[in-house]
Design a protein around this motif. Structure first.
Motif, PDB file in Angstrom:
ATOM      1  N   THR A   2       0.853  -1.194   0.000  1.00 31.43           N
ATOM      2  CA  THR A   2       0.000   0.000   0.000  1.00 31.43           C
ATOM      3  C   THR A   2       0.883   1.237   0.000  1.00 31.43           C
ATOM      4  N   THR A   3       0.489   2.223  -0.777  1.00 30.14           N
ATOM      5  CA  THR A   3       1.315   3.426  -0.822  1.00 30.14           C
ATOM      6  C   THR A   3       0.753   4.476   0.118  1.00 30.14           C
ATOM      7  N   ALA A   4       1.647   5.036   0.935  1.00 32.12           N
ATOM      8  CA  ALA A   4       1.203   6.079   1.862  1.00 32.12           C
ATOM      9  C   ALA A   4       0.997   7.378   1.110  1.00 32.12           C
ATOM     10  N   GLY A  33       0.503  -2.562   4.887  1.00 32.15           N
ATOM     11  CA  GLY A  33       0.127  -3.972   4.827  1.00 32.15           C
ATOM     12  C   GLY A  33       1.229  -4.857   5.379  1.00 32.15           C
ATOM     13  N   ALA A  34       0.988  -6.170   5.287  1.00 26.32           N
ATOM     14  CA  ALA A  34       1.914  -7.126   5.917  1.00 26.32           C
ATOM     15  C   ALA A  34       3.318  -7.050   5.326  1.00 26.32           C
ATOM     16  N   ASP A  39       9.044  -5.099   5.889  1.00 24.71           N
ATOM     17  CA  ASP A  39      10.135  -4.297   5.340  1.00 24.71           C
ATOM     18  C   ASP A  39      10.554  -3.200   6.314  1.00 24.71           C
ATOM     19  N   LEU A  40       9.562  -2.545   6.905  1.00 22.33           N
ATOM     20  CA  LEU A  40       9.850  -1.478   7.875  1.00 22.33           C
ATOM     21  C   LEU A  40      10.524  -2.045   9.125  1.00 22.33           C
ATOM     22  N   LEU A  41      10.051  -3.196   9.573  1.00 18.39           N
ATOM     23  CA  LEU A  41      10.653  -3.800  10.774  1.00 18.39           C
ATOM     24  C   LEU A  41      12.099  -4.204  10.516  1.00 18.39           C
ATOM     25  N   LEU A  97       0.430  -1.623  16.800  1.00 19.58           N
ATOM     26  CA  LEU A  97       1.592  -2.508  16.912  1.00 19.58           C
ATOM     27  C   LEU A  97       1.945  -2.639  18.387  1.00 19.58           C
ATOM     28  N   GLY A  98       1.635  -3.776  18.963  1.00 19.48           N
ATOM     29  CA  GLY A  98       1.994  -4.017  20.356  1.00 19.48           C
ATOM     30  C   GLY A  98       3.497  -4.263  20.452  1.00 19.48           C
TER      31      GLY A  98
END
Ligand SMILES: Cc1cc2nc3c(=O)[nH]c(=O)nc-3n(C[C@H](O)[C@H](O)[C@H](O)COP(=O)(O)O)c2cc1C
Length: 196
Positions: A2-4, A33-34, A39-41, A97-98
């Motif tokens: 998804t594009t921000a 999305g997943a 990728d961010l993590l 995000l916990g």
């Protein structure tokens, strides 16, 4: 992926990203999305971390799962009239995000360093989200230590929930809260001779 929405200065300038990041409290769909979250993590996991212990894990909570978590947290409310408000807090962003701190016994790396590494990861993740145009804010709760919340999320006895990053798309036109300038001269001291 998804594009921000592109509401931010062009990516690539890390100093600009740091200086302009703001927490976003009013958030709407979509959220990453997943695949993008992974990728961010992966990028956030590059934050300073003594021993590369990565003493954390993340629980992504979206859709109806937010309401179910909200019901669990509402059970922990000290007064019945608070329960509805507590439950509603879990619906203020499309993605929660916990942040779960997983300290481990280590001969040379104390718990505080592991907590600092986890915080560095979370801060880096917020910066990355912001730089991509997503909105995010770190809230400590509701009730991260409540038995109902811990049980619902499967937080282990040796783990601690450090609250949530609430993530989504910033609602346009929402002003950021005021942020007082810090006189960092009072935060800095020097030892030794230097040309200053
Ligand atoms: C660990 C942690 C927990 C936080 N918990 C809350 C909270 O429960 N409620 C709140 O209003 N702000 C909380 N904040 C502060 C916000 O995340 C945010 O930093 C603050 O609103 C200032 O916005 P800014 O990041 O744009 O300067 C928390 C920050 C951190 C680091």
């Amino acid at each position: 992926m998804t594009t921000a929405p592109d509401t931010r200065p062009a990516a690539g300038d890390s100093e600009t990203a740091i200086r302009t990041r703001r927490s976003t409290i009013r958030l709407t769909a979509p959220a990453p999305g997943a695949d993008e979250l992974l990728d961010l993590l992966a990028a956030a996991a590059t934050a300073p971390d003594h021993g590369q212990l990565r003493p954390w894990r993340v629980i992504a909570i979206c859709g109806d799962a937010r309401a179910r978590l909200g019901e669990a947290a509402a059970e922990a409310a000290p007064a019945a009239e608070l329960a509805e408000r507590i439950a509603a807090k879990h619906l203020r962003a499309p993605l929660m995000l916990g942040l779960v701190f997983q300290p481990r016994d280590h001969p040379t790396i104390p718990r505080w360093e592991q907590l600092a590494a986890t915080s560095a990861m979370a801060t880096t993740l917020l910066l990355l989200l912001d730089a991509r145009g997503w909105g995010g804010v770190w809230f400590g709760g509701p009730y991260p230590d409540a038995p109902q919340v811990r049980k619902h999320l499967g937080i282990g006895d040796d783990e601690q929930l450090l609250g949530y990053l609430y993530v989504g798309t910033p609602v346009p036109g929402t002003p950021s809260g005021s942020r007082a300038a810090v006189d960092v001269r009072s935060k800095l001291s020097w030892l030794g001779d230097t040309d200053r």
